[in-house]
Design a protein around this motif. Structure first.
Motif, PDB file in Angstrom:
ATOM      1  N   ILE A  29       0.707  -1.276  -0.016  1.00 37.35           N
ATOM      2  CA  ILE A  29      -0.089  -0.031   0.022  1.00 37.35           C
ATOM      3  C   ILE A  29       0.838   1.224  -0.027  1.00 37.35           C
ATOM      4  O   ILE A  29       0.505   2.050  -0.603  1.00 37.35           O
ATOM      5  N   ILE A  30       2.056   1.068   0.516  1.00 41.10           N
ATOM      6  CA  ILE A  30       3.022   2.354   0.655  1.00 41.10           C
ATOM      7  C   ILE A  30       3.352   2.672  -0.849  1.00 41.10           C
ATOM      8  O   ILE A  30       3.258   3.926  -1.073  1.00 41.10           O
ATOM      9  N   GLU A  31       3.723   1.539  -1.544  1.00 46.86           N
ATOM     10  CA  GLU A  31       4.198   2.016  -2.896  1.00 46.86           C
ATOM     11  C   GLU A  31       3.046   2.496  -3.750  1.00 46.86           C
ATOM     12  O   GLU A  31       3.332   3.397  -4.666  1.00 46.86           O
ATOM     13  N   TYR A  32       1.792   2.039  -3.499  1.00 38.83           N
ATOM     14  CA  TYR A  32       0.733   2.521  -4.323  1.00 38.83           C
ATOM     15  C   TYR A  32       0.398   3.952  -3.867  1.00 38.83           C
ATOM     16  O   TYR A  32       0.041   4.889  -4.815  1.00 38.83           O
ATOM     17  N   ALA A  33       0.540   4.372  -2.760  1.00 39.38           N
ATOM     18  CA  ALA A  33       0.349   5.775  -2.200  1.00 39.38           C
ATOM     19  C   ALA A  33       1.491   6.687  -2.935  1.00 39.38           C
ATOM     20  O   ALA A  33       1.170   7.730  -3.257  1.00 39.38           O
ATOM     21  N   SER A  34       2.617   5.968  -2.900  1.00 40.48           N
ATOM     22  CA  SER A  34       3.701   6.902  -3.550  1.00 40.48           C
ATOM     23  C   SER A  34       3.459   6.838  -5.097  1.00 40.48           C
ATOM     24  O   SER A  34       3.727   8.052  -5.616  1.00 40.48           O
ATOM     25  N   ASP A  35       3.195   5.967  -5.691  1.00 37.94           N
ATOM     26  CA  ASP A  35       2.768   5.946  -7.056  1.00 37.94           C
ATOM     27  C   ASP A  35       1.607   6.869  -7.427  1.00 37.94           C
ATOM     28  O   ASP A  35       1.508   7.681  -8.435  1.00 37.94           O
ATOM     29  N   LEU A  36       0.587   6.984  -6.618  1.00 37.82           N
ATOM     30  CA  LEU A  36      -0.260   7.770  -6.742  1.00 37.82           C
ATOM     31  C   LEU A  36      -0.327   9.152  -6.787  1.00 37.82           C
ATOM     32  O   LEU A  36      -0.588  10.114  -7.549  1.00 37.82           O
ATOM     33  N   ARG A  37       0.400   9.628  -5.657  1.00 43.14           N
ATOM     34  CA  ARG A  37       1.094  11.046  -5.455  1.00 43.14           C
ATOM     35  C   ARG A  37       1.743  11.477  -6.733  1.00 43.14           C
ATOM     36  O   ARG A  37       1.510  12.541  -7.340  1.00 43.14           O
ATOM     37  N   GLU A  38       2.642  10.502  -7.172  1.00 49.10           N
ATOM     38  CA  GLU A  38       3.485  11.089  -8.552  1.00 49.10           C
ATOM     39  C   GLU A  38       2.632  10.976  -9.707  1.00 49.10           C
ATOM     40  O   GLU A  38       2.747  11.656 -10.660  1.00 49.10           O
ATOM     41  N   PHE A  39       1.664  10.120  -9.921  1.00 45.60           N
ATOM     42  CA  PHE A  39       0.668   9.843 -10.927  1.00 45.60           C
ATOM     43  C   PHE A  39       0.002  11.434 -11.106  1.00 45.60           C
ATOM     44  O   PHE A  39      -0.186  11.820 -12.198  1.00 45.60           O
TER      45      PHE A  39
END
Length: 171
Positions: free
Chosen positions: A1-11
């Motif tokens: 979930i941490i990776e997804y949150a980071s990707d979501l922010r960068e997306f």
């Protein structure tokens, strides 16, 4: 979930979330293609290529919008805060795209009568230009790449894209 949150922010901050994110790379995009054009033309005219290698240094803040502008790692469904479960196979993964010390290369190859070809590599791994999959997969003809990006080559202008108002004095 941490990776997804980071990707979501960068997306949403530097990726496909907003069209303007990638347009910040218009100047870099045009610079890359003008250098490639120059090398390809010198090669075609059988002249010594004046700039055999160009190295430009930047950060993820520079690389991600450029990759986005070029259309790499674009999923069919945008990342949102509610679709984590359905995005386990997403292409847009900043940890894969931009690990520490990431690099992006565009390499021109003179294939003789086969023409000049362009190979993109990210972190030394070949990529396939989006929309050019029916070509020789990792090394399409340079002219085909230029045709594919012709709209950006003809119209991607940072100053125009980022102009908020025609006449700021009227606001």
């Amino acid at each position: 979930i941490i990776e997804y949150a980071s990707d979501l922010r960068e997306f949403w901050k530097r990726g496909y979330g907003h069209d303007i994110n990638s347009k910040s790379s218009c100047i870099l995009f045009h610079d890359l293609f003008s250098r490639l054009d120059k090398a390809a033309n010198e090669n075609k005219l059988r002249q010594q290529v004046s700039e055999a290698v160009t190295v430009q240094i930047g950060h993820a803040d520079t690389l991600l919008p450029l990759l986005t502008l070029l259309g790499f790692f674009k999923d069919t469904v945008p990342l949102t805060s509610t679709n984590y479960a359905s995005q386990t196979q997403r292409s847009f993964r900043t940890s894969h795209m931009m690990p520490y010390a990431a690099n992006f290369l565009l390499v021109l190859y003179d294939c003789g009568e086969g023409g000049i070809r362009l190979q993109p590599l990210l972190n030394e791994k070949p990529l396939t230009f989006p929309g050019l999959t029916d070509q020789q997969v990792s090394m399409p003809l340079y002219e085909d790449v230029r045709k594919h990006y012709r709209d950006l080559l003809n119209g991607c202008d940072f100053e125009t894209e980022c102009q908020l108002f025609n006449n700021p004095a009227e606001v």
